[in-house]
Design a protein around this motif. Structure first.
Motif, short mmCIF file in Angstrom:
data_model
loop_
_atom_site.label_atom_id
_atom_site.label_comp_id
_atom_site.label_asym_id
_atom_site.label_seq_id
_atom_site.Cartn_x
_atom_site.Cartn_y
_atom_site.Cartn_z
N PHE A 73 0.84 -1.19 0.00
CA PHE A 73 0.00 0.00 0.00
C PHE A 73 0.88 1.24 0.00
O PHE A 73 1.72 1.42 0.88
CB PHE A 73 -0.93 0.02 1.21
N ASN A 74 0.65 2.10 -0.98
CA ASN A 74 1.37 3.37 -1.07
C ASN A 74 0.35 4.50 -0.97
O ASN A 74 -0.58 4.59 -1.78
CB ASN A 74 2.12 3.46 -2.40
N LYS A 75 0.51 5.32 0.06
CA LYS A 75 -0.44 6.41 0.32
C LYS A 75 -1.87 5.89 0.42
O LYS A 75 -2.81 6.44 -0.15
CB LYS A 75 -0.34 7.48 -0.77
N GLN A 76 -2.01 4.77 1.14
CA GLN A 76 -3.28 4.16 1.48
C GLN A 76 -4.00 3.53 0.28
O GLN A 76 -5.16 3.15 0.37
CB GLN A 76 -4.20 5.16 2.19
N GLU A 103 1.41 1.98 4.02
CA GLU A 103 0.42 2.81 4.70
C GLU A 103 -0.98 2.28 4.40
O GLU A 103 -1.60 2.64 3.40
CB GLU A 103 0.56 4.27 4.26
N PHE A 104 -1.47 1.45 5.29
CA PHE A 104 -2.78 0.82 5.12
C PHE A 104 -3.82 1.56 5.94
O PHE A 104 -3.59 1.88 7.12
CB PHE A 104 -2.72 -0.64 5.54
N ASN A 105 -4.97 1.84 5.34
CA ASN A 105 -6.07 2.51 6.04
C ASN A 105 -7.17 1.49 6.32
O ASN A 105 -7.86 1.05 5.40
CB ASN A 105 -6.62 3.65 5.19
N PRO A 106 -7.33 1.07 7.59
CA PRO A 106 -8.32 0.04 7.92
C PRO A 106 -9.76 0.43 7.58
O PRO A 106 -10.62 -0.44 7.44
CB PRO A 106 -8.15 -0.13 9.44
N THR A 107 -10.03 1.73 7.45
CA THR A 107 -11.40 2.18 7.17
C THR A 107 -11.71 2.21 5.68
O THR A 107 -12.85 2.44 5.28
CB THR A 107 -11.64 3.57 7.77
N ASN A 108 -10.71 2.00 4.86
CA ASN A 108 -10.90 2.01 3.41
C ASN A 108 -10.93 0.58 2.90
O ASN A 108 -9.92 -0.11 2.88
CB ASN A 108 -9.77 2.80 2.74
N ASP A 109 -12.10 0.11 2.49
CA ASP A 109 -12.23 -1.30 2.09
C ASP A 109 -12.26 -1.48 0.57
O ASP A 109 -12.53 -2.57 0.07
CB ASP A 109 -13.48 -1.92 2.70
N TYR A 139 -1.02 -2.11 14.62
CA TYR A 139 -2.48 -1.99 14.52
C TYR A 139 -2.94 -2.14 13.08
O TYR A 139 -3.89 -2.88 12.78
CB TYR A 139 -2.92 -0.64 15.08
N GLN A 140 -2.26 -1.45 12.16
CA GLN A 140 -2.63 -1.53 10.75
C GLN A 140 -2.37 -2.93 10.18
O GLN A 140 -3.17 -3.44 9.39
CB GLN A 140 -1.84 -0.49 9.95
N THR A 141 -1.27 -3.54 10.60
CA THR A 141 -0.94 -4.89 10.13
C THR A 141 -2.00 -5.89 10.56
O THR A 141 -2.47 -6.70 9.75
CB THR A 141 0.44 -5.33 10.65
N GLN A 147 -8.87 -8.40 7.93
CA GLN A 147 -9.78 -8.10 6.83
C GLN A 147 -9.49 -8.97 5.61
O GLN A 147 -10.39 -9.30 4.84
CB GLN A 147 -9.67 -6.61 6.46
N GLY A 148 -8.21 -9.33 5.45
CA GLY A 148 -7.84 -10.12 4.28
C GLY A 148 -7.69 -11.59 4.55
O GLY A 148 -7.14 -12.33 3.71
#
Length: 379
Positions: A73-76, A103-109, A139-141, A147-148
């Protein structure tokens, strides 16, 4: 449980020569490893090299894994170069692709369906921690792996890299235990066993005096070498009024932060120390009158021939000297300015801690001969 051993081509790397990874496919097999992991940053960029590696592996019925030194992930958003890496993986005939999270955004699916279409069952995707806090946030990991999970994505736990991150390695291992592929642990035989040793135990964080670093080789060596150098500089530095005597023994203490920033590079410690403590001689000379006045106030007689006294240990650090000078001036504006600067820096540290950590890590890497974040230390 059967252990499977895979060798990364970085193991064959010599600092003086580049690794021709194609040469080590057969070497890895002869050494008894079940597969070889090809590193993207060690490729020469030609498609022919990929095909040569694939051909040798196919001829010898040998497994190939592909490790990409880039983020998923680059820039989410999913990395735009992912298609290139997938093409390289298929050219290699690899069955496993490993990347860092980024840079992973957990709220972006929105990524889920896109990645689902890519994971066609012809290969397995692994995520590995690196040494950059913002790219390997626990946390992001954990959120990404949860999710995956239905996509069959697994985690490669590099225990050494966690020493560079903000999270304790045991905490990370416990949090990610269910997602760790037992066949892809790095620098540890069994991560879950490490977790079990600390589960349900209270943990203590102890603050220790900086004296514990006094005997560290780079610290004591550079500090001792600086002693005669600083005496010489004190004698020849124009305008200097300070001749350090008693505080010379403190130089190994005084260089500890420089040792940390330079990763123990003794020559750089000495070079930085000469510049920093030379400025410190001026600072301690400038503030000598305050120290002398304080001593005279309590009717302490100065030895014959001594005009001023000062503290080289405390005042030969220019930033310390500036803060000290602001407060002893009793000027409300200067004191207020120091407090405001402190609060601003504290806010910046709390707000941008990962970016600051990343920058310091990159700068520290350079002191070990690495050119930056694209050439991180590997284990």
């Amino acid at each position: 449980m059967t252990n499977h051993f895979i060798v990364n081509t970085a193991a064959f790397q010599n600092k003086k020569t580049a690794v021709e990874q194609v040469k080590y496919v057969k070497v890895a097999q002869n050494l008894g490893f079940e597969a070889i992991e090809i590193r993207s940053e060690l490729l020469n960029g030609s498609k022919q090299e990929l095909q040569d590696i694939a051909q040798i592996a196919k001829t010898n019925k040998y497994k190939v894994y592909y490790s990409v030194g880039d983020v998923l992930f680059n820039k989410q958003q999913l990395n735009s170069k992912l298609s290139v890496y997938l093409e390289q993986m298929h050219e290699l005939g690899a069955t496993h692709l490993k990347m860092n999270l980024g840079e992973f955004n957990p709220t972006n699916d929105g990524w889920y369906q896109e990645l689902k279409g890519i994971l066609d069952g012809s290969f397995k995707l692994y995520i590995e921690d690196n040494q950059t806090p913002i790219e390997s946030d626990l946390y992001q990991t954990k959120a990404f792996l949860e999710q995956g999970s239905s996509l069959g994505i697994k985690y490669c736990f590099d225990i050494a890299n966690w020493s560079w991150l903000a999270t304790d390695v045991y905490t990370a291992a416990e949090a990610l235990a269910d997602e760790i592929d037992k066949n892809t642990h790095k620098n540890t035989a069994e991560a879950k066993e490490s977790v079990s040793e600390t589960t349900n135990k209270k943990r203590w964080f102890l603050g220790v005096d900086d004296g514990v670093g006094y005997g560290e080789p780079a610290t004591i060596i550079s500090g001792v070498i600086l002693i005669p150098i600083m005496v010489l500089i004190a004698c020849i530095l124009p305008g200097n009024k300070t001749l350090p005597i008693v505080d010379l023994i403190s130089l190994p203490f005084m260089v500890e932060s420089i040792v940390a920033l330079t990763r123990g590079n003794i020559l750089k410690v000495i070079a930085n120390g000469i510049v920093w403590f030379s400025l410190g001689l001026y600072a301690s000379s400038w503030l000598g009158s305050f120290y002398t006045g304080a001593v005279s106030h309590y009717s302490v007689a100065l030895p014959a021939g001594i005009v001023l006294i000062t503290s080289f240990n405390l005042m030969a650090r220019p930033l310390n000297a500036l803060v000290f000078a602001a407060f002893v001036s009793q000027n409300p504006l200067l004191i207020g300015l120091v407090v405001l600067i402190y609060l601003a820096l504290l806010f910046a540290l709390r707000r941008y801690r990962p970016q600051i950590w990343q920058y310091l890590s990159k700068m520290a890497d350079k002191n070990r001969g690495y050119s930056g974040s694209d050439e991180k230390i590997t284990y």
